[in-house]
Scaffold this active site. Structure first.
Site, PDB file in Angstrom:
ATOM      1  N   ASP A  66      63.657  44.521  41.542  1.00  0.00           N
ATOM      2  CA  ASP A  66      64.563  44.773  42.665  1.00  0.00           C
ATOM      3  C   ASP A  66      64.108  46.015  43.431  1.00  0.00           C
ATOM      4  O   ASP A  66      64.045  46.018  44.672  1.00  0.00           O
ATOM      5  CB  ASP A  66      65.986  44.964  42.132  1.00  0.00           C
ATOM      6  CG  ASP A  66      66.976  45.344  43.223  1.00  0.00           C
ATOM      7  OD1 ASP A  66      67.081  44.612  44.219  1.00  0.00           O
ATOM      8  OD2 ASP A  66      67.647  46.383  43.079  1.00  0.00           O
ATOM      9  N   GLU A 135      63.263  38.320  40.994  1.00  0.00           N
ATOM     10  CA  GLU A 135      63.103  39.778  40.948  1.00  0.00           C
ATOM     11  C   GLU A 135      62.342  40.209  39.695  1.00  0.00           C
ATOM     12  O   GLU A 135      61.489  41.101  39.757  1.00  0.00           O
ATOM     13  CB  GLU A 135      64.470  40.454  40.995  1.00  0.00           C
ATOM     14  CG  GLU A 135      65.140  40.392  42.350  1.00  0.00           C
ATOM     15  CD  GLU A 135      66.493  41.081  42.366  1.00  0.00           C
ATOM     16  OE1 GLU A 135      66.891  41.574  43.433  1.00  0.00           O
ATOM     17  OE2 GLU A 135      67.158  41.115  41.312  1.00  0.00           O
TER      18      GLU A 135
END
Length: 290
Positions: A66, A135
């Site tokens: 992320d 992610e």
């Protein structure tokens, strides 16, 4: 390039040849250390543990991915749109790294087909499972190949093939409308309060708004127009609603308190009206029968 050639030569001798091939189709290169990618595909429901008894899953890689993805996309957007203001750049990056986009990318690339779960994950988490794995995969690429290779992957594979950056950037996403729709669905009052108005060093007007949900303070947003500031405040408040159960609890608690107060007031008004009617009836009887 050299590592890719070496890994291709080693492929026939790999124990997990099928996974190497699947990852090559998705990523466009062969992993150096496949352990990172296996971990990226391991949902917490599988409940694997290491020799120390600690759980092994993709949540830490998801956290890393992320952060890395946000930095890479931020850099690409900054270079691609010279002269654009911070609000535009922030909105564009948010559209790319938002959960709905990551879910779509994961499915289009085939990452979701490789995710290892126990098959009994709850429905709400399944909405995020594909995007979370995407992610985590970015985190795996970063650890395995480095930041430069990870940037190249995002530029060529994601923004070069799957996302039209200009189209995404100029597509209007009305966060304010989304927040108001959420409020209507949950019968929550949504207000945008102007908390500051000033001019910057260039004498341009700057507005700051705060979202109030049932009078509970949500996020703030600052922009060069009231619309931009409200949109940013709404976007951040929508994030808060997704990530903070405590905030949601406080909003619904405020709603319950307001409804209880309204019931009490209605009961008081009803009692007052009944007493007024009784008094009027007594007065009427007194006049009729002096």
């Amino acid at each position: 390039m050299l590592n890719n050639i070496i890994n291709r030569i080693k492929l026939p001798f790999r124990k997990e040849k099928e996974l190497y091939l699947s990852l090559y189709e998705i990523l466009g290169f062969y992993p150096n250390d496949i352990r990172y990618y296996k971990l990226a595909l391991m949902h917490k429901s599988v409940a694997h543990r290491n020799e120390k008894g600690k759980p092994i899953n993709n949540e830490r890689l998801e956290f890393l991915g992320d952060a890395v993805l946000g930095a890479i996309v931020g850099g690409i957007v900054y270079k691609h749109f010279p002269g654009k203001r911070e609000g535009f750049l922030t909105n564009t990056r948010s559209k790319i790294v938002q959960r709905a986009t990551l879910n779509r990318l994961s499915k289009e690339m085939g990452i979701n087909r490789l995710i290892m779960t126990n098959g009994r994950s709850n429905g709400s988490h399944n909405n995020y499972l594909a995007g979370n794995a995407f992610e985590a995969m970015i985190g795996a690429i970063y650890l395995d190949q480095g930041y430069k290779a990870c940037t190249k992957f995002v530029e060529k594979r994601i923004l070069g093939e799957l996302i039209n950056l200009d189209k995404v950037a100029y597509k209007e996403v009305n966060f304010k409308s989304k927040l108001i729709e959420w409020g209507q669905k949950n019968r929550i009052s949504v207000d945008f309060q102007l908390i500051d108005e000033k001019t910057d060093e260039n004498n341009s007007p700057v507005f700051r708004f705060q979202v109030l949900l049932e009078e509970v303070a949500g996020s703030e947003g600052e922009g060069f127009s009231k619309k931009e500031a409200q949109q940013l405040a709404a976007r951040e408040t929508l994030k808060l609603l997704k990530k903070s159960p405590e905030f949601i609890d406080s909003v619904f608690a405020a709603k319950a308190e307001k409804e209880a107060f309204q019931v009490q007031e209605e009961m008081k008004e009803e009692t007052f009206n009944e007493e007024a009617e009784q008094l009027e009836e007594v007065n009427s009887n007194n006049i009729t029968n002096p």
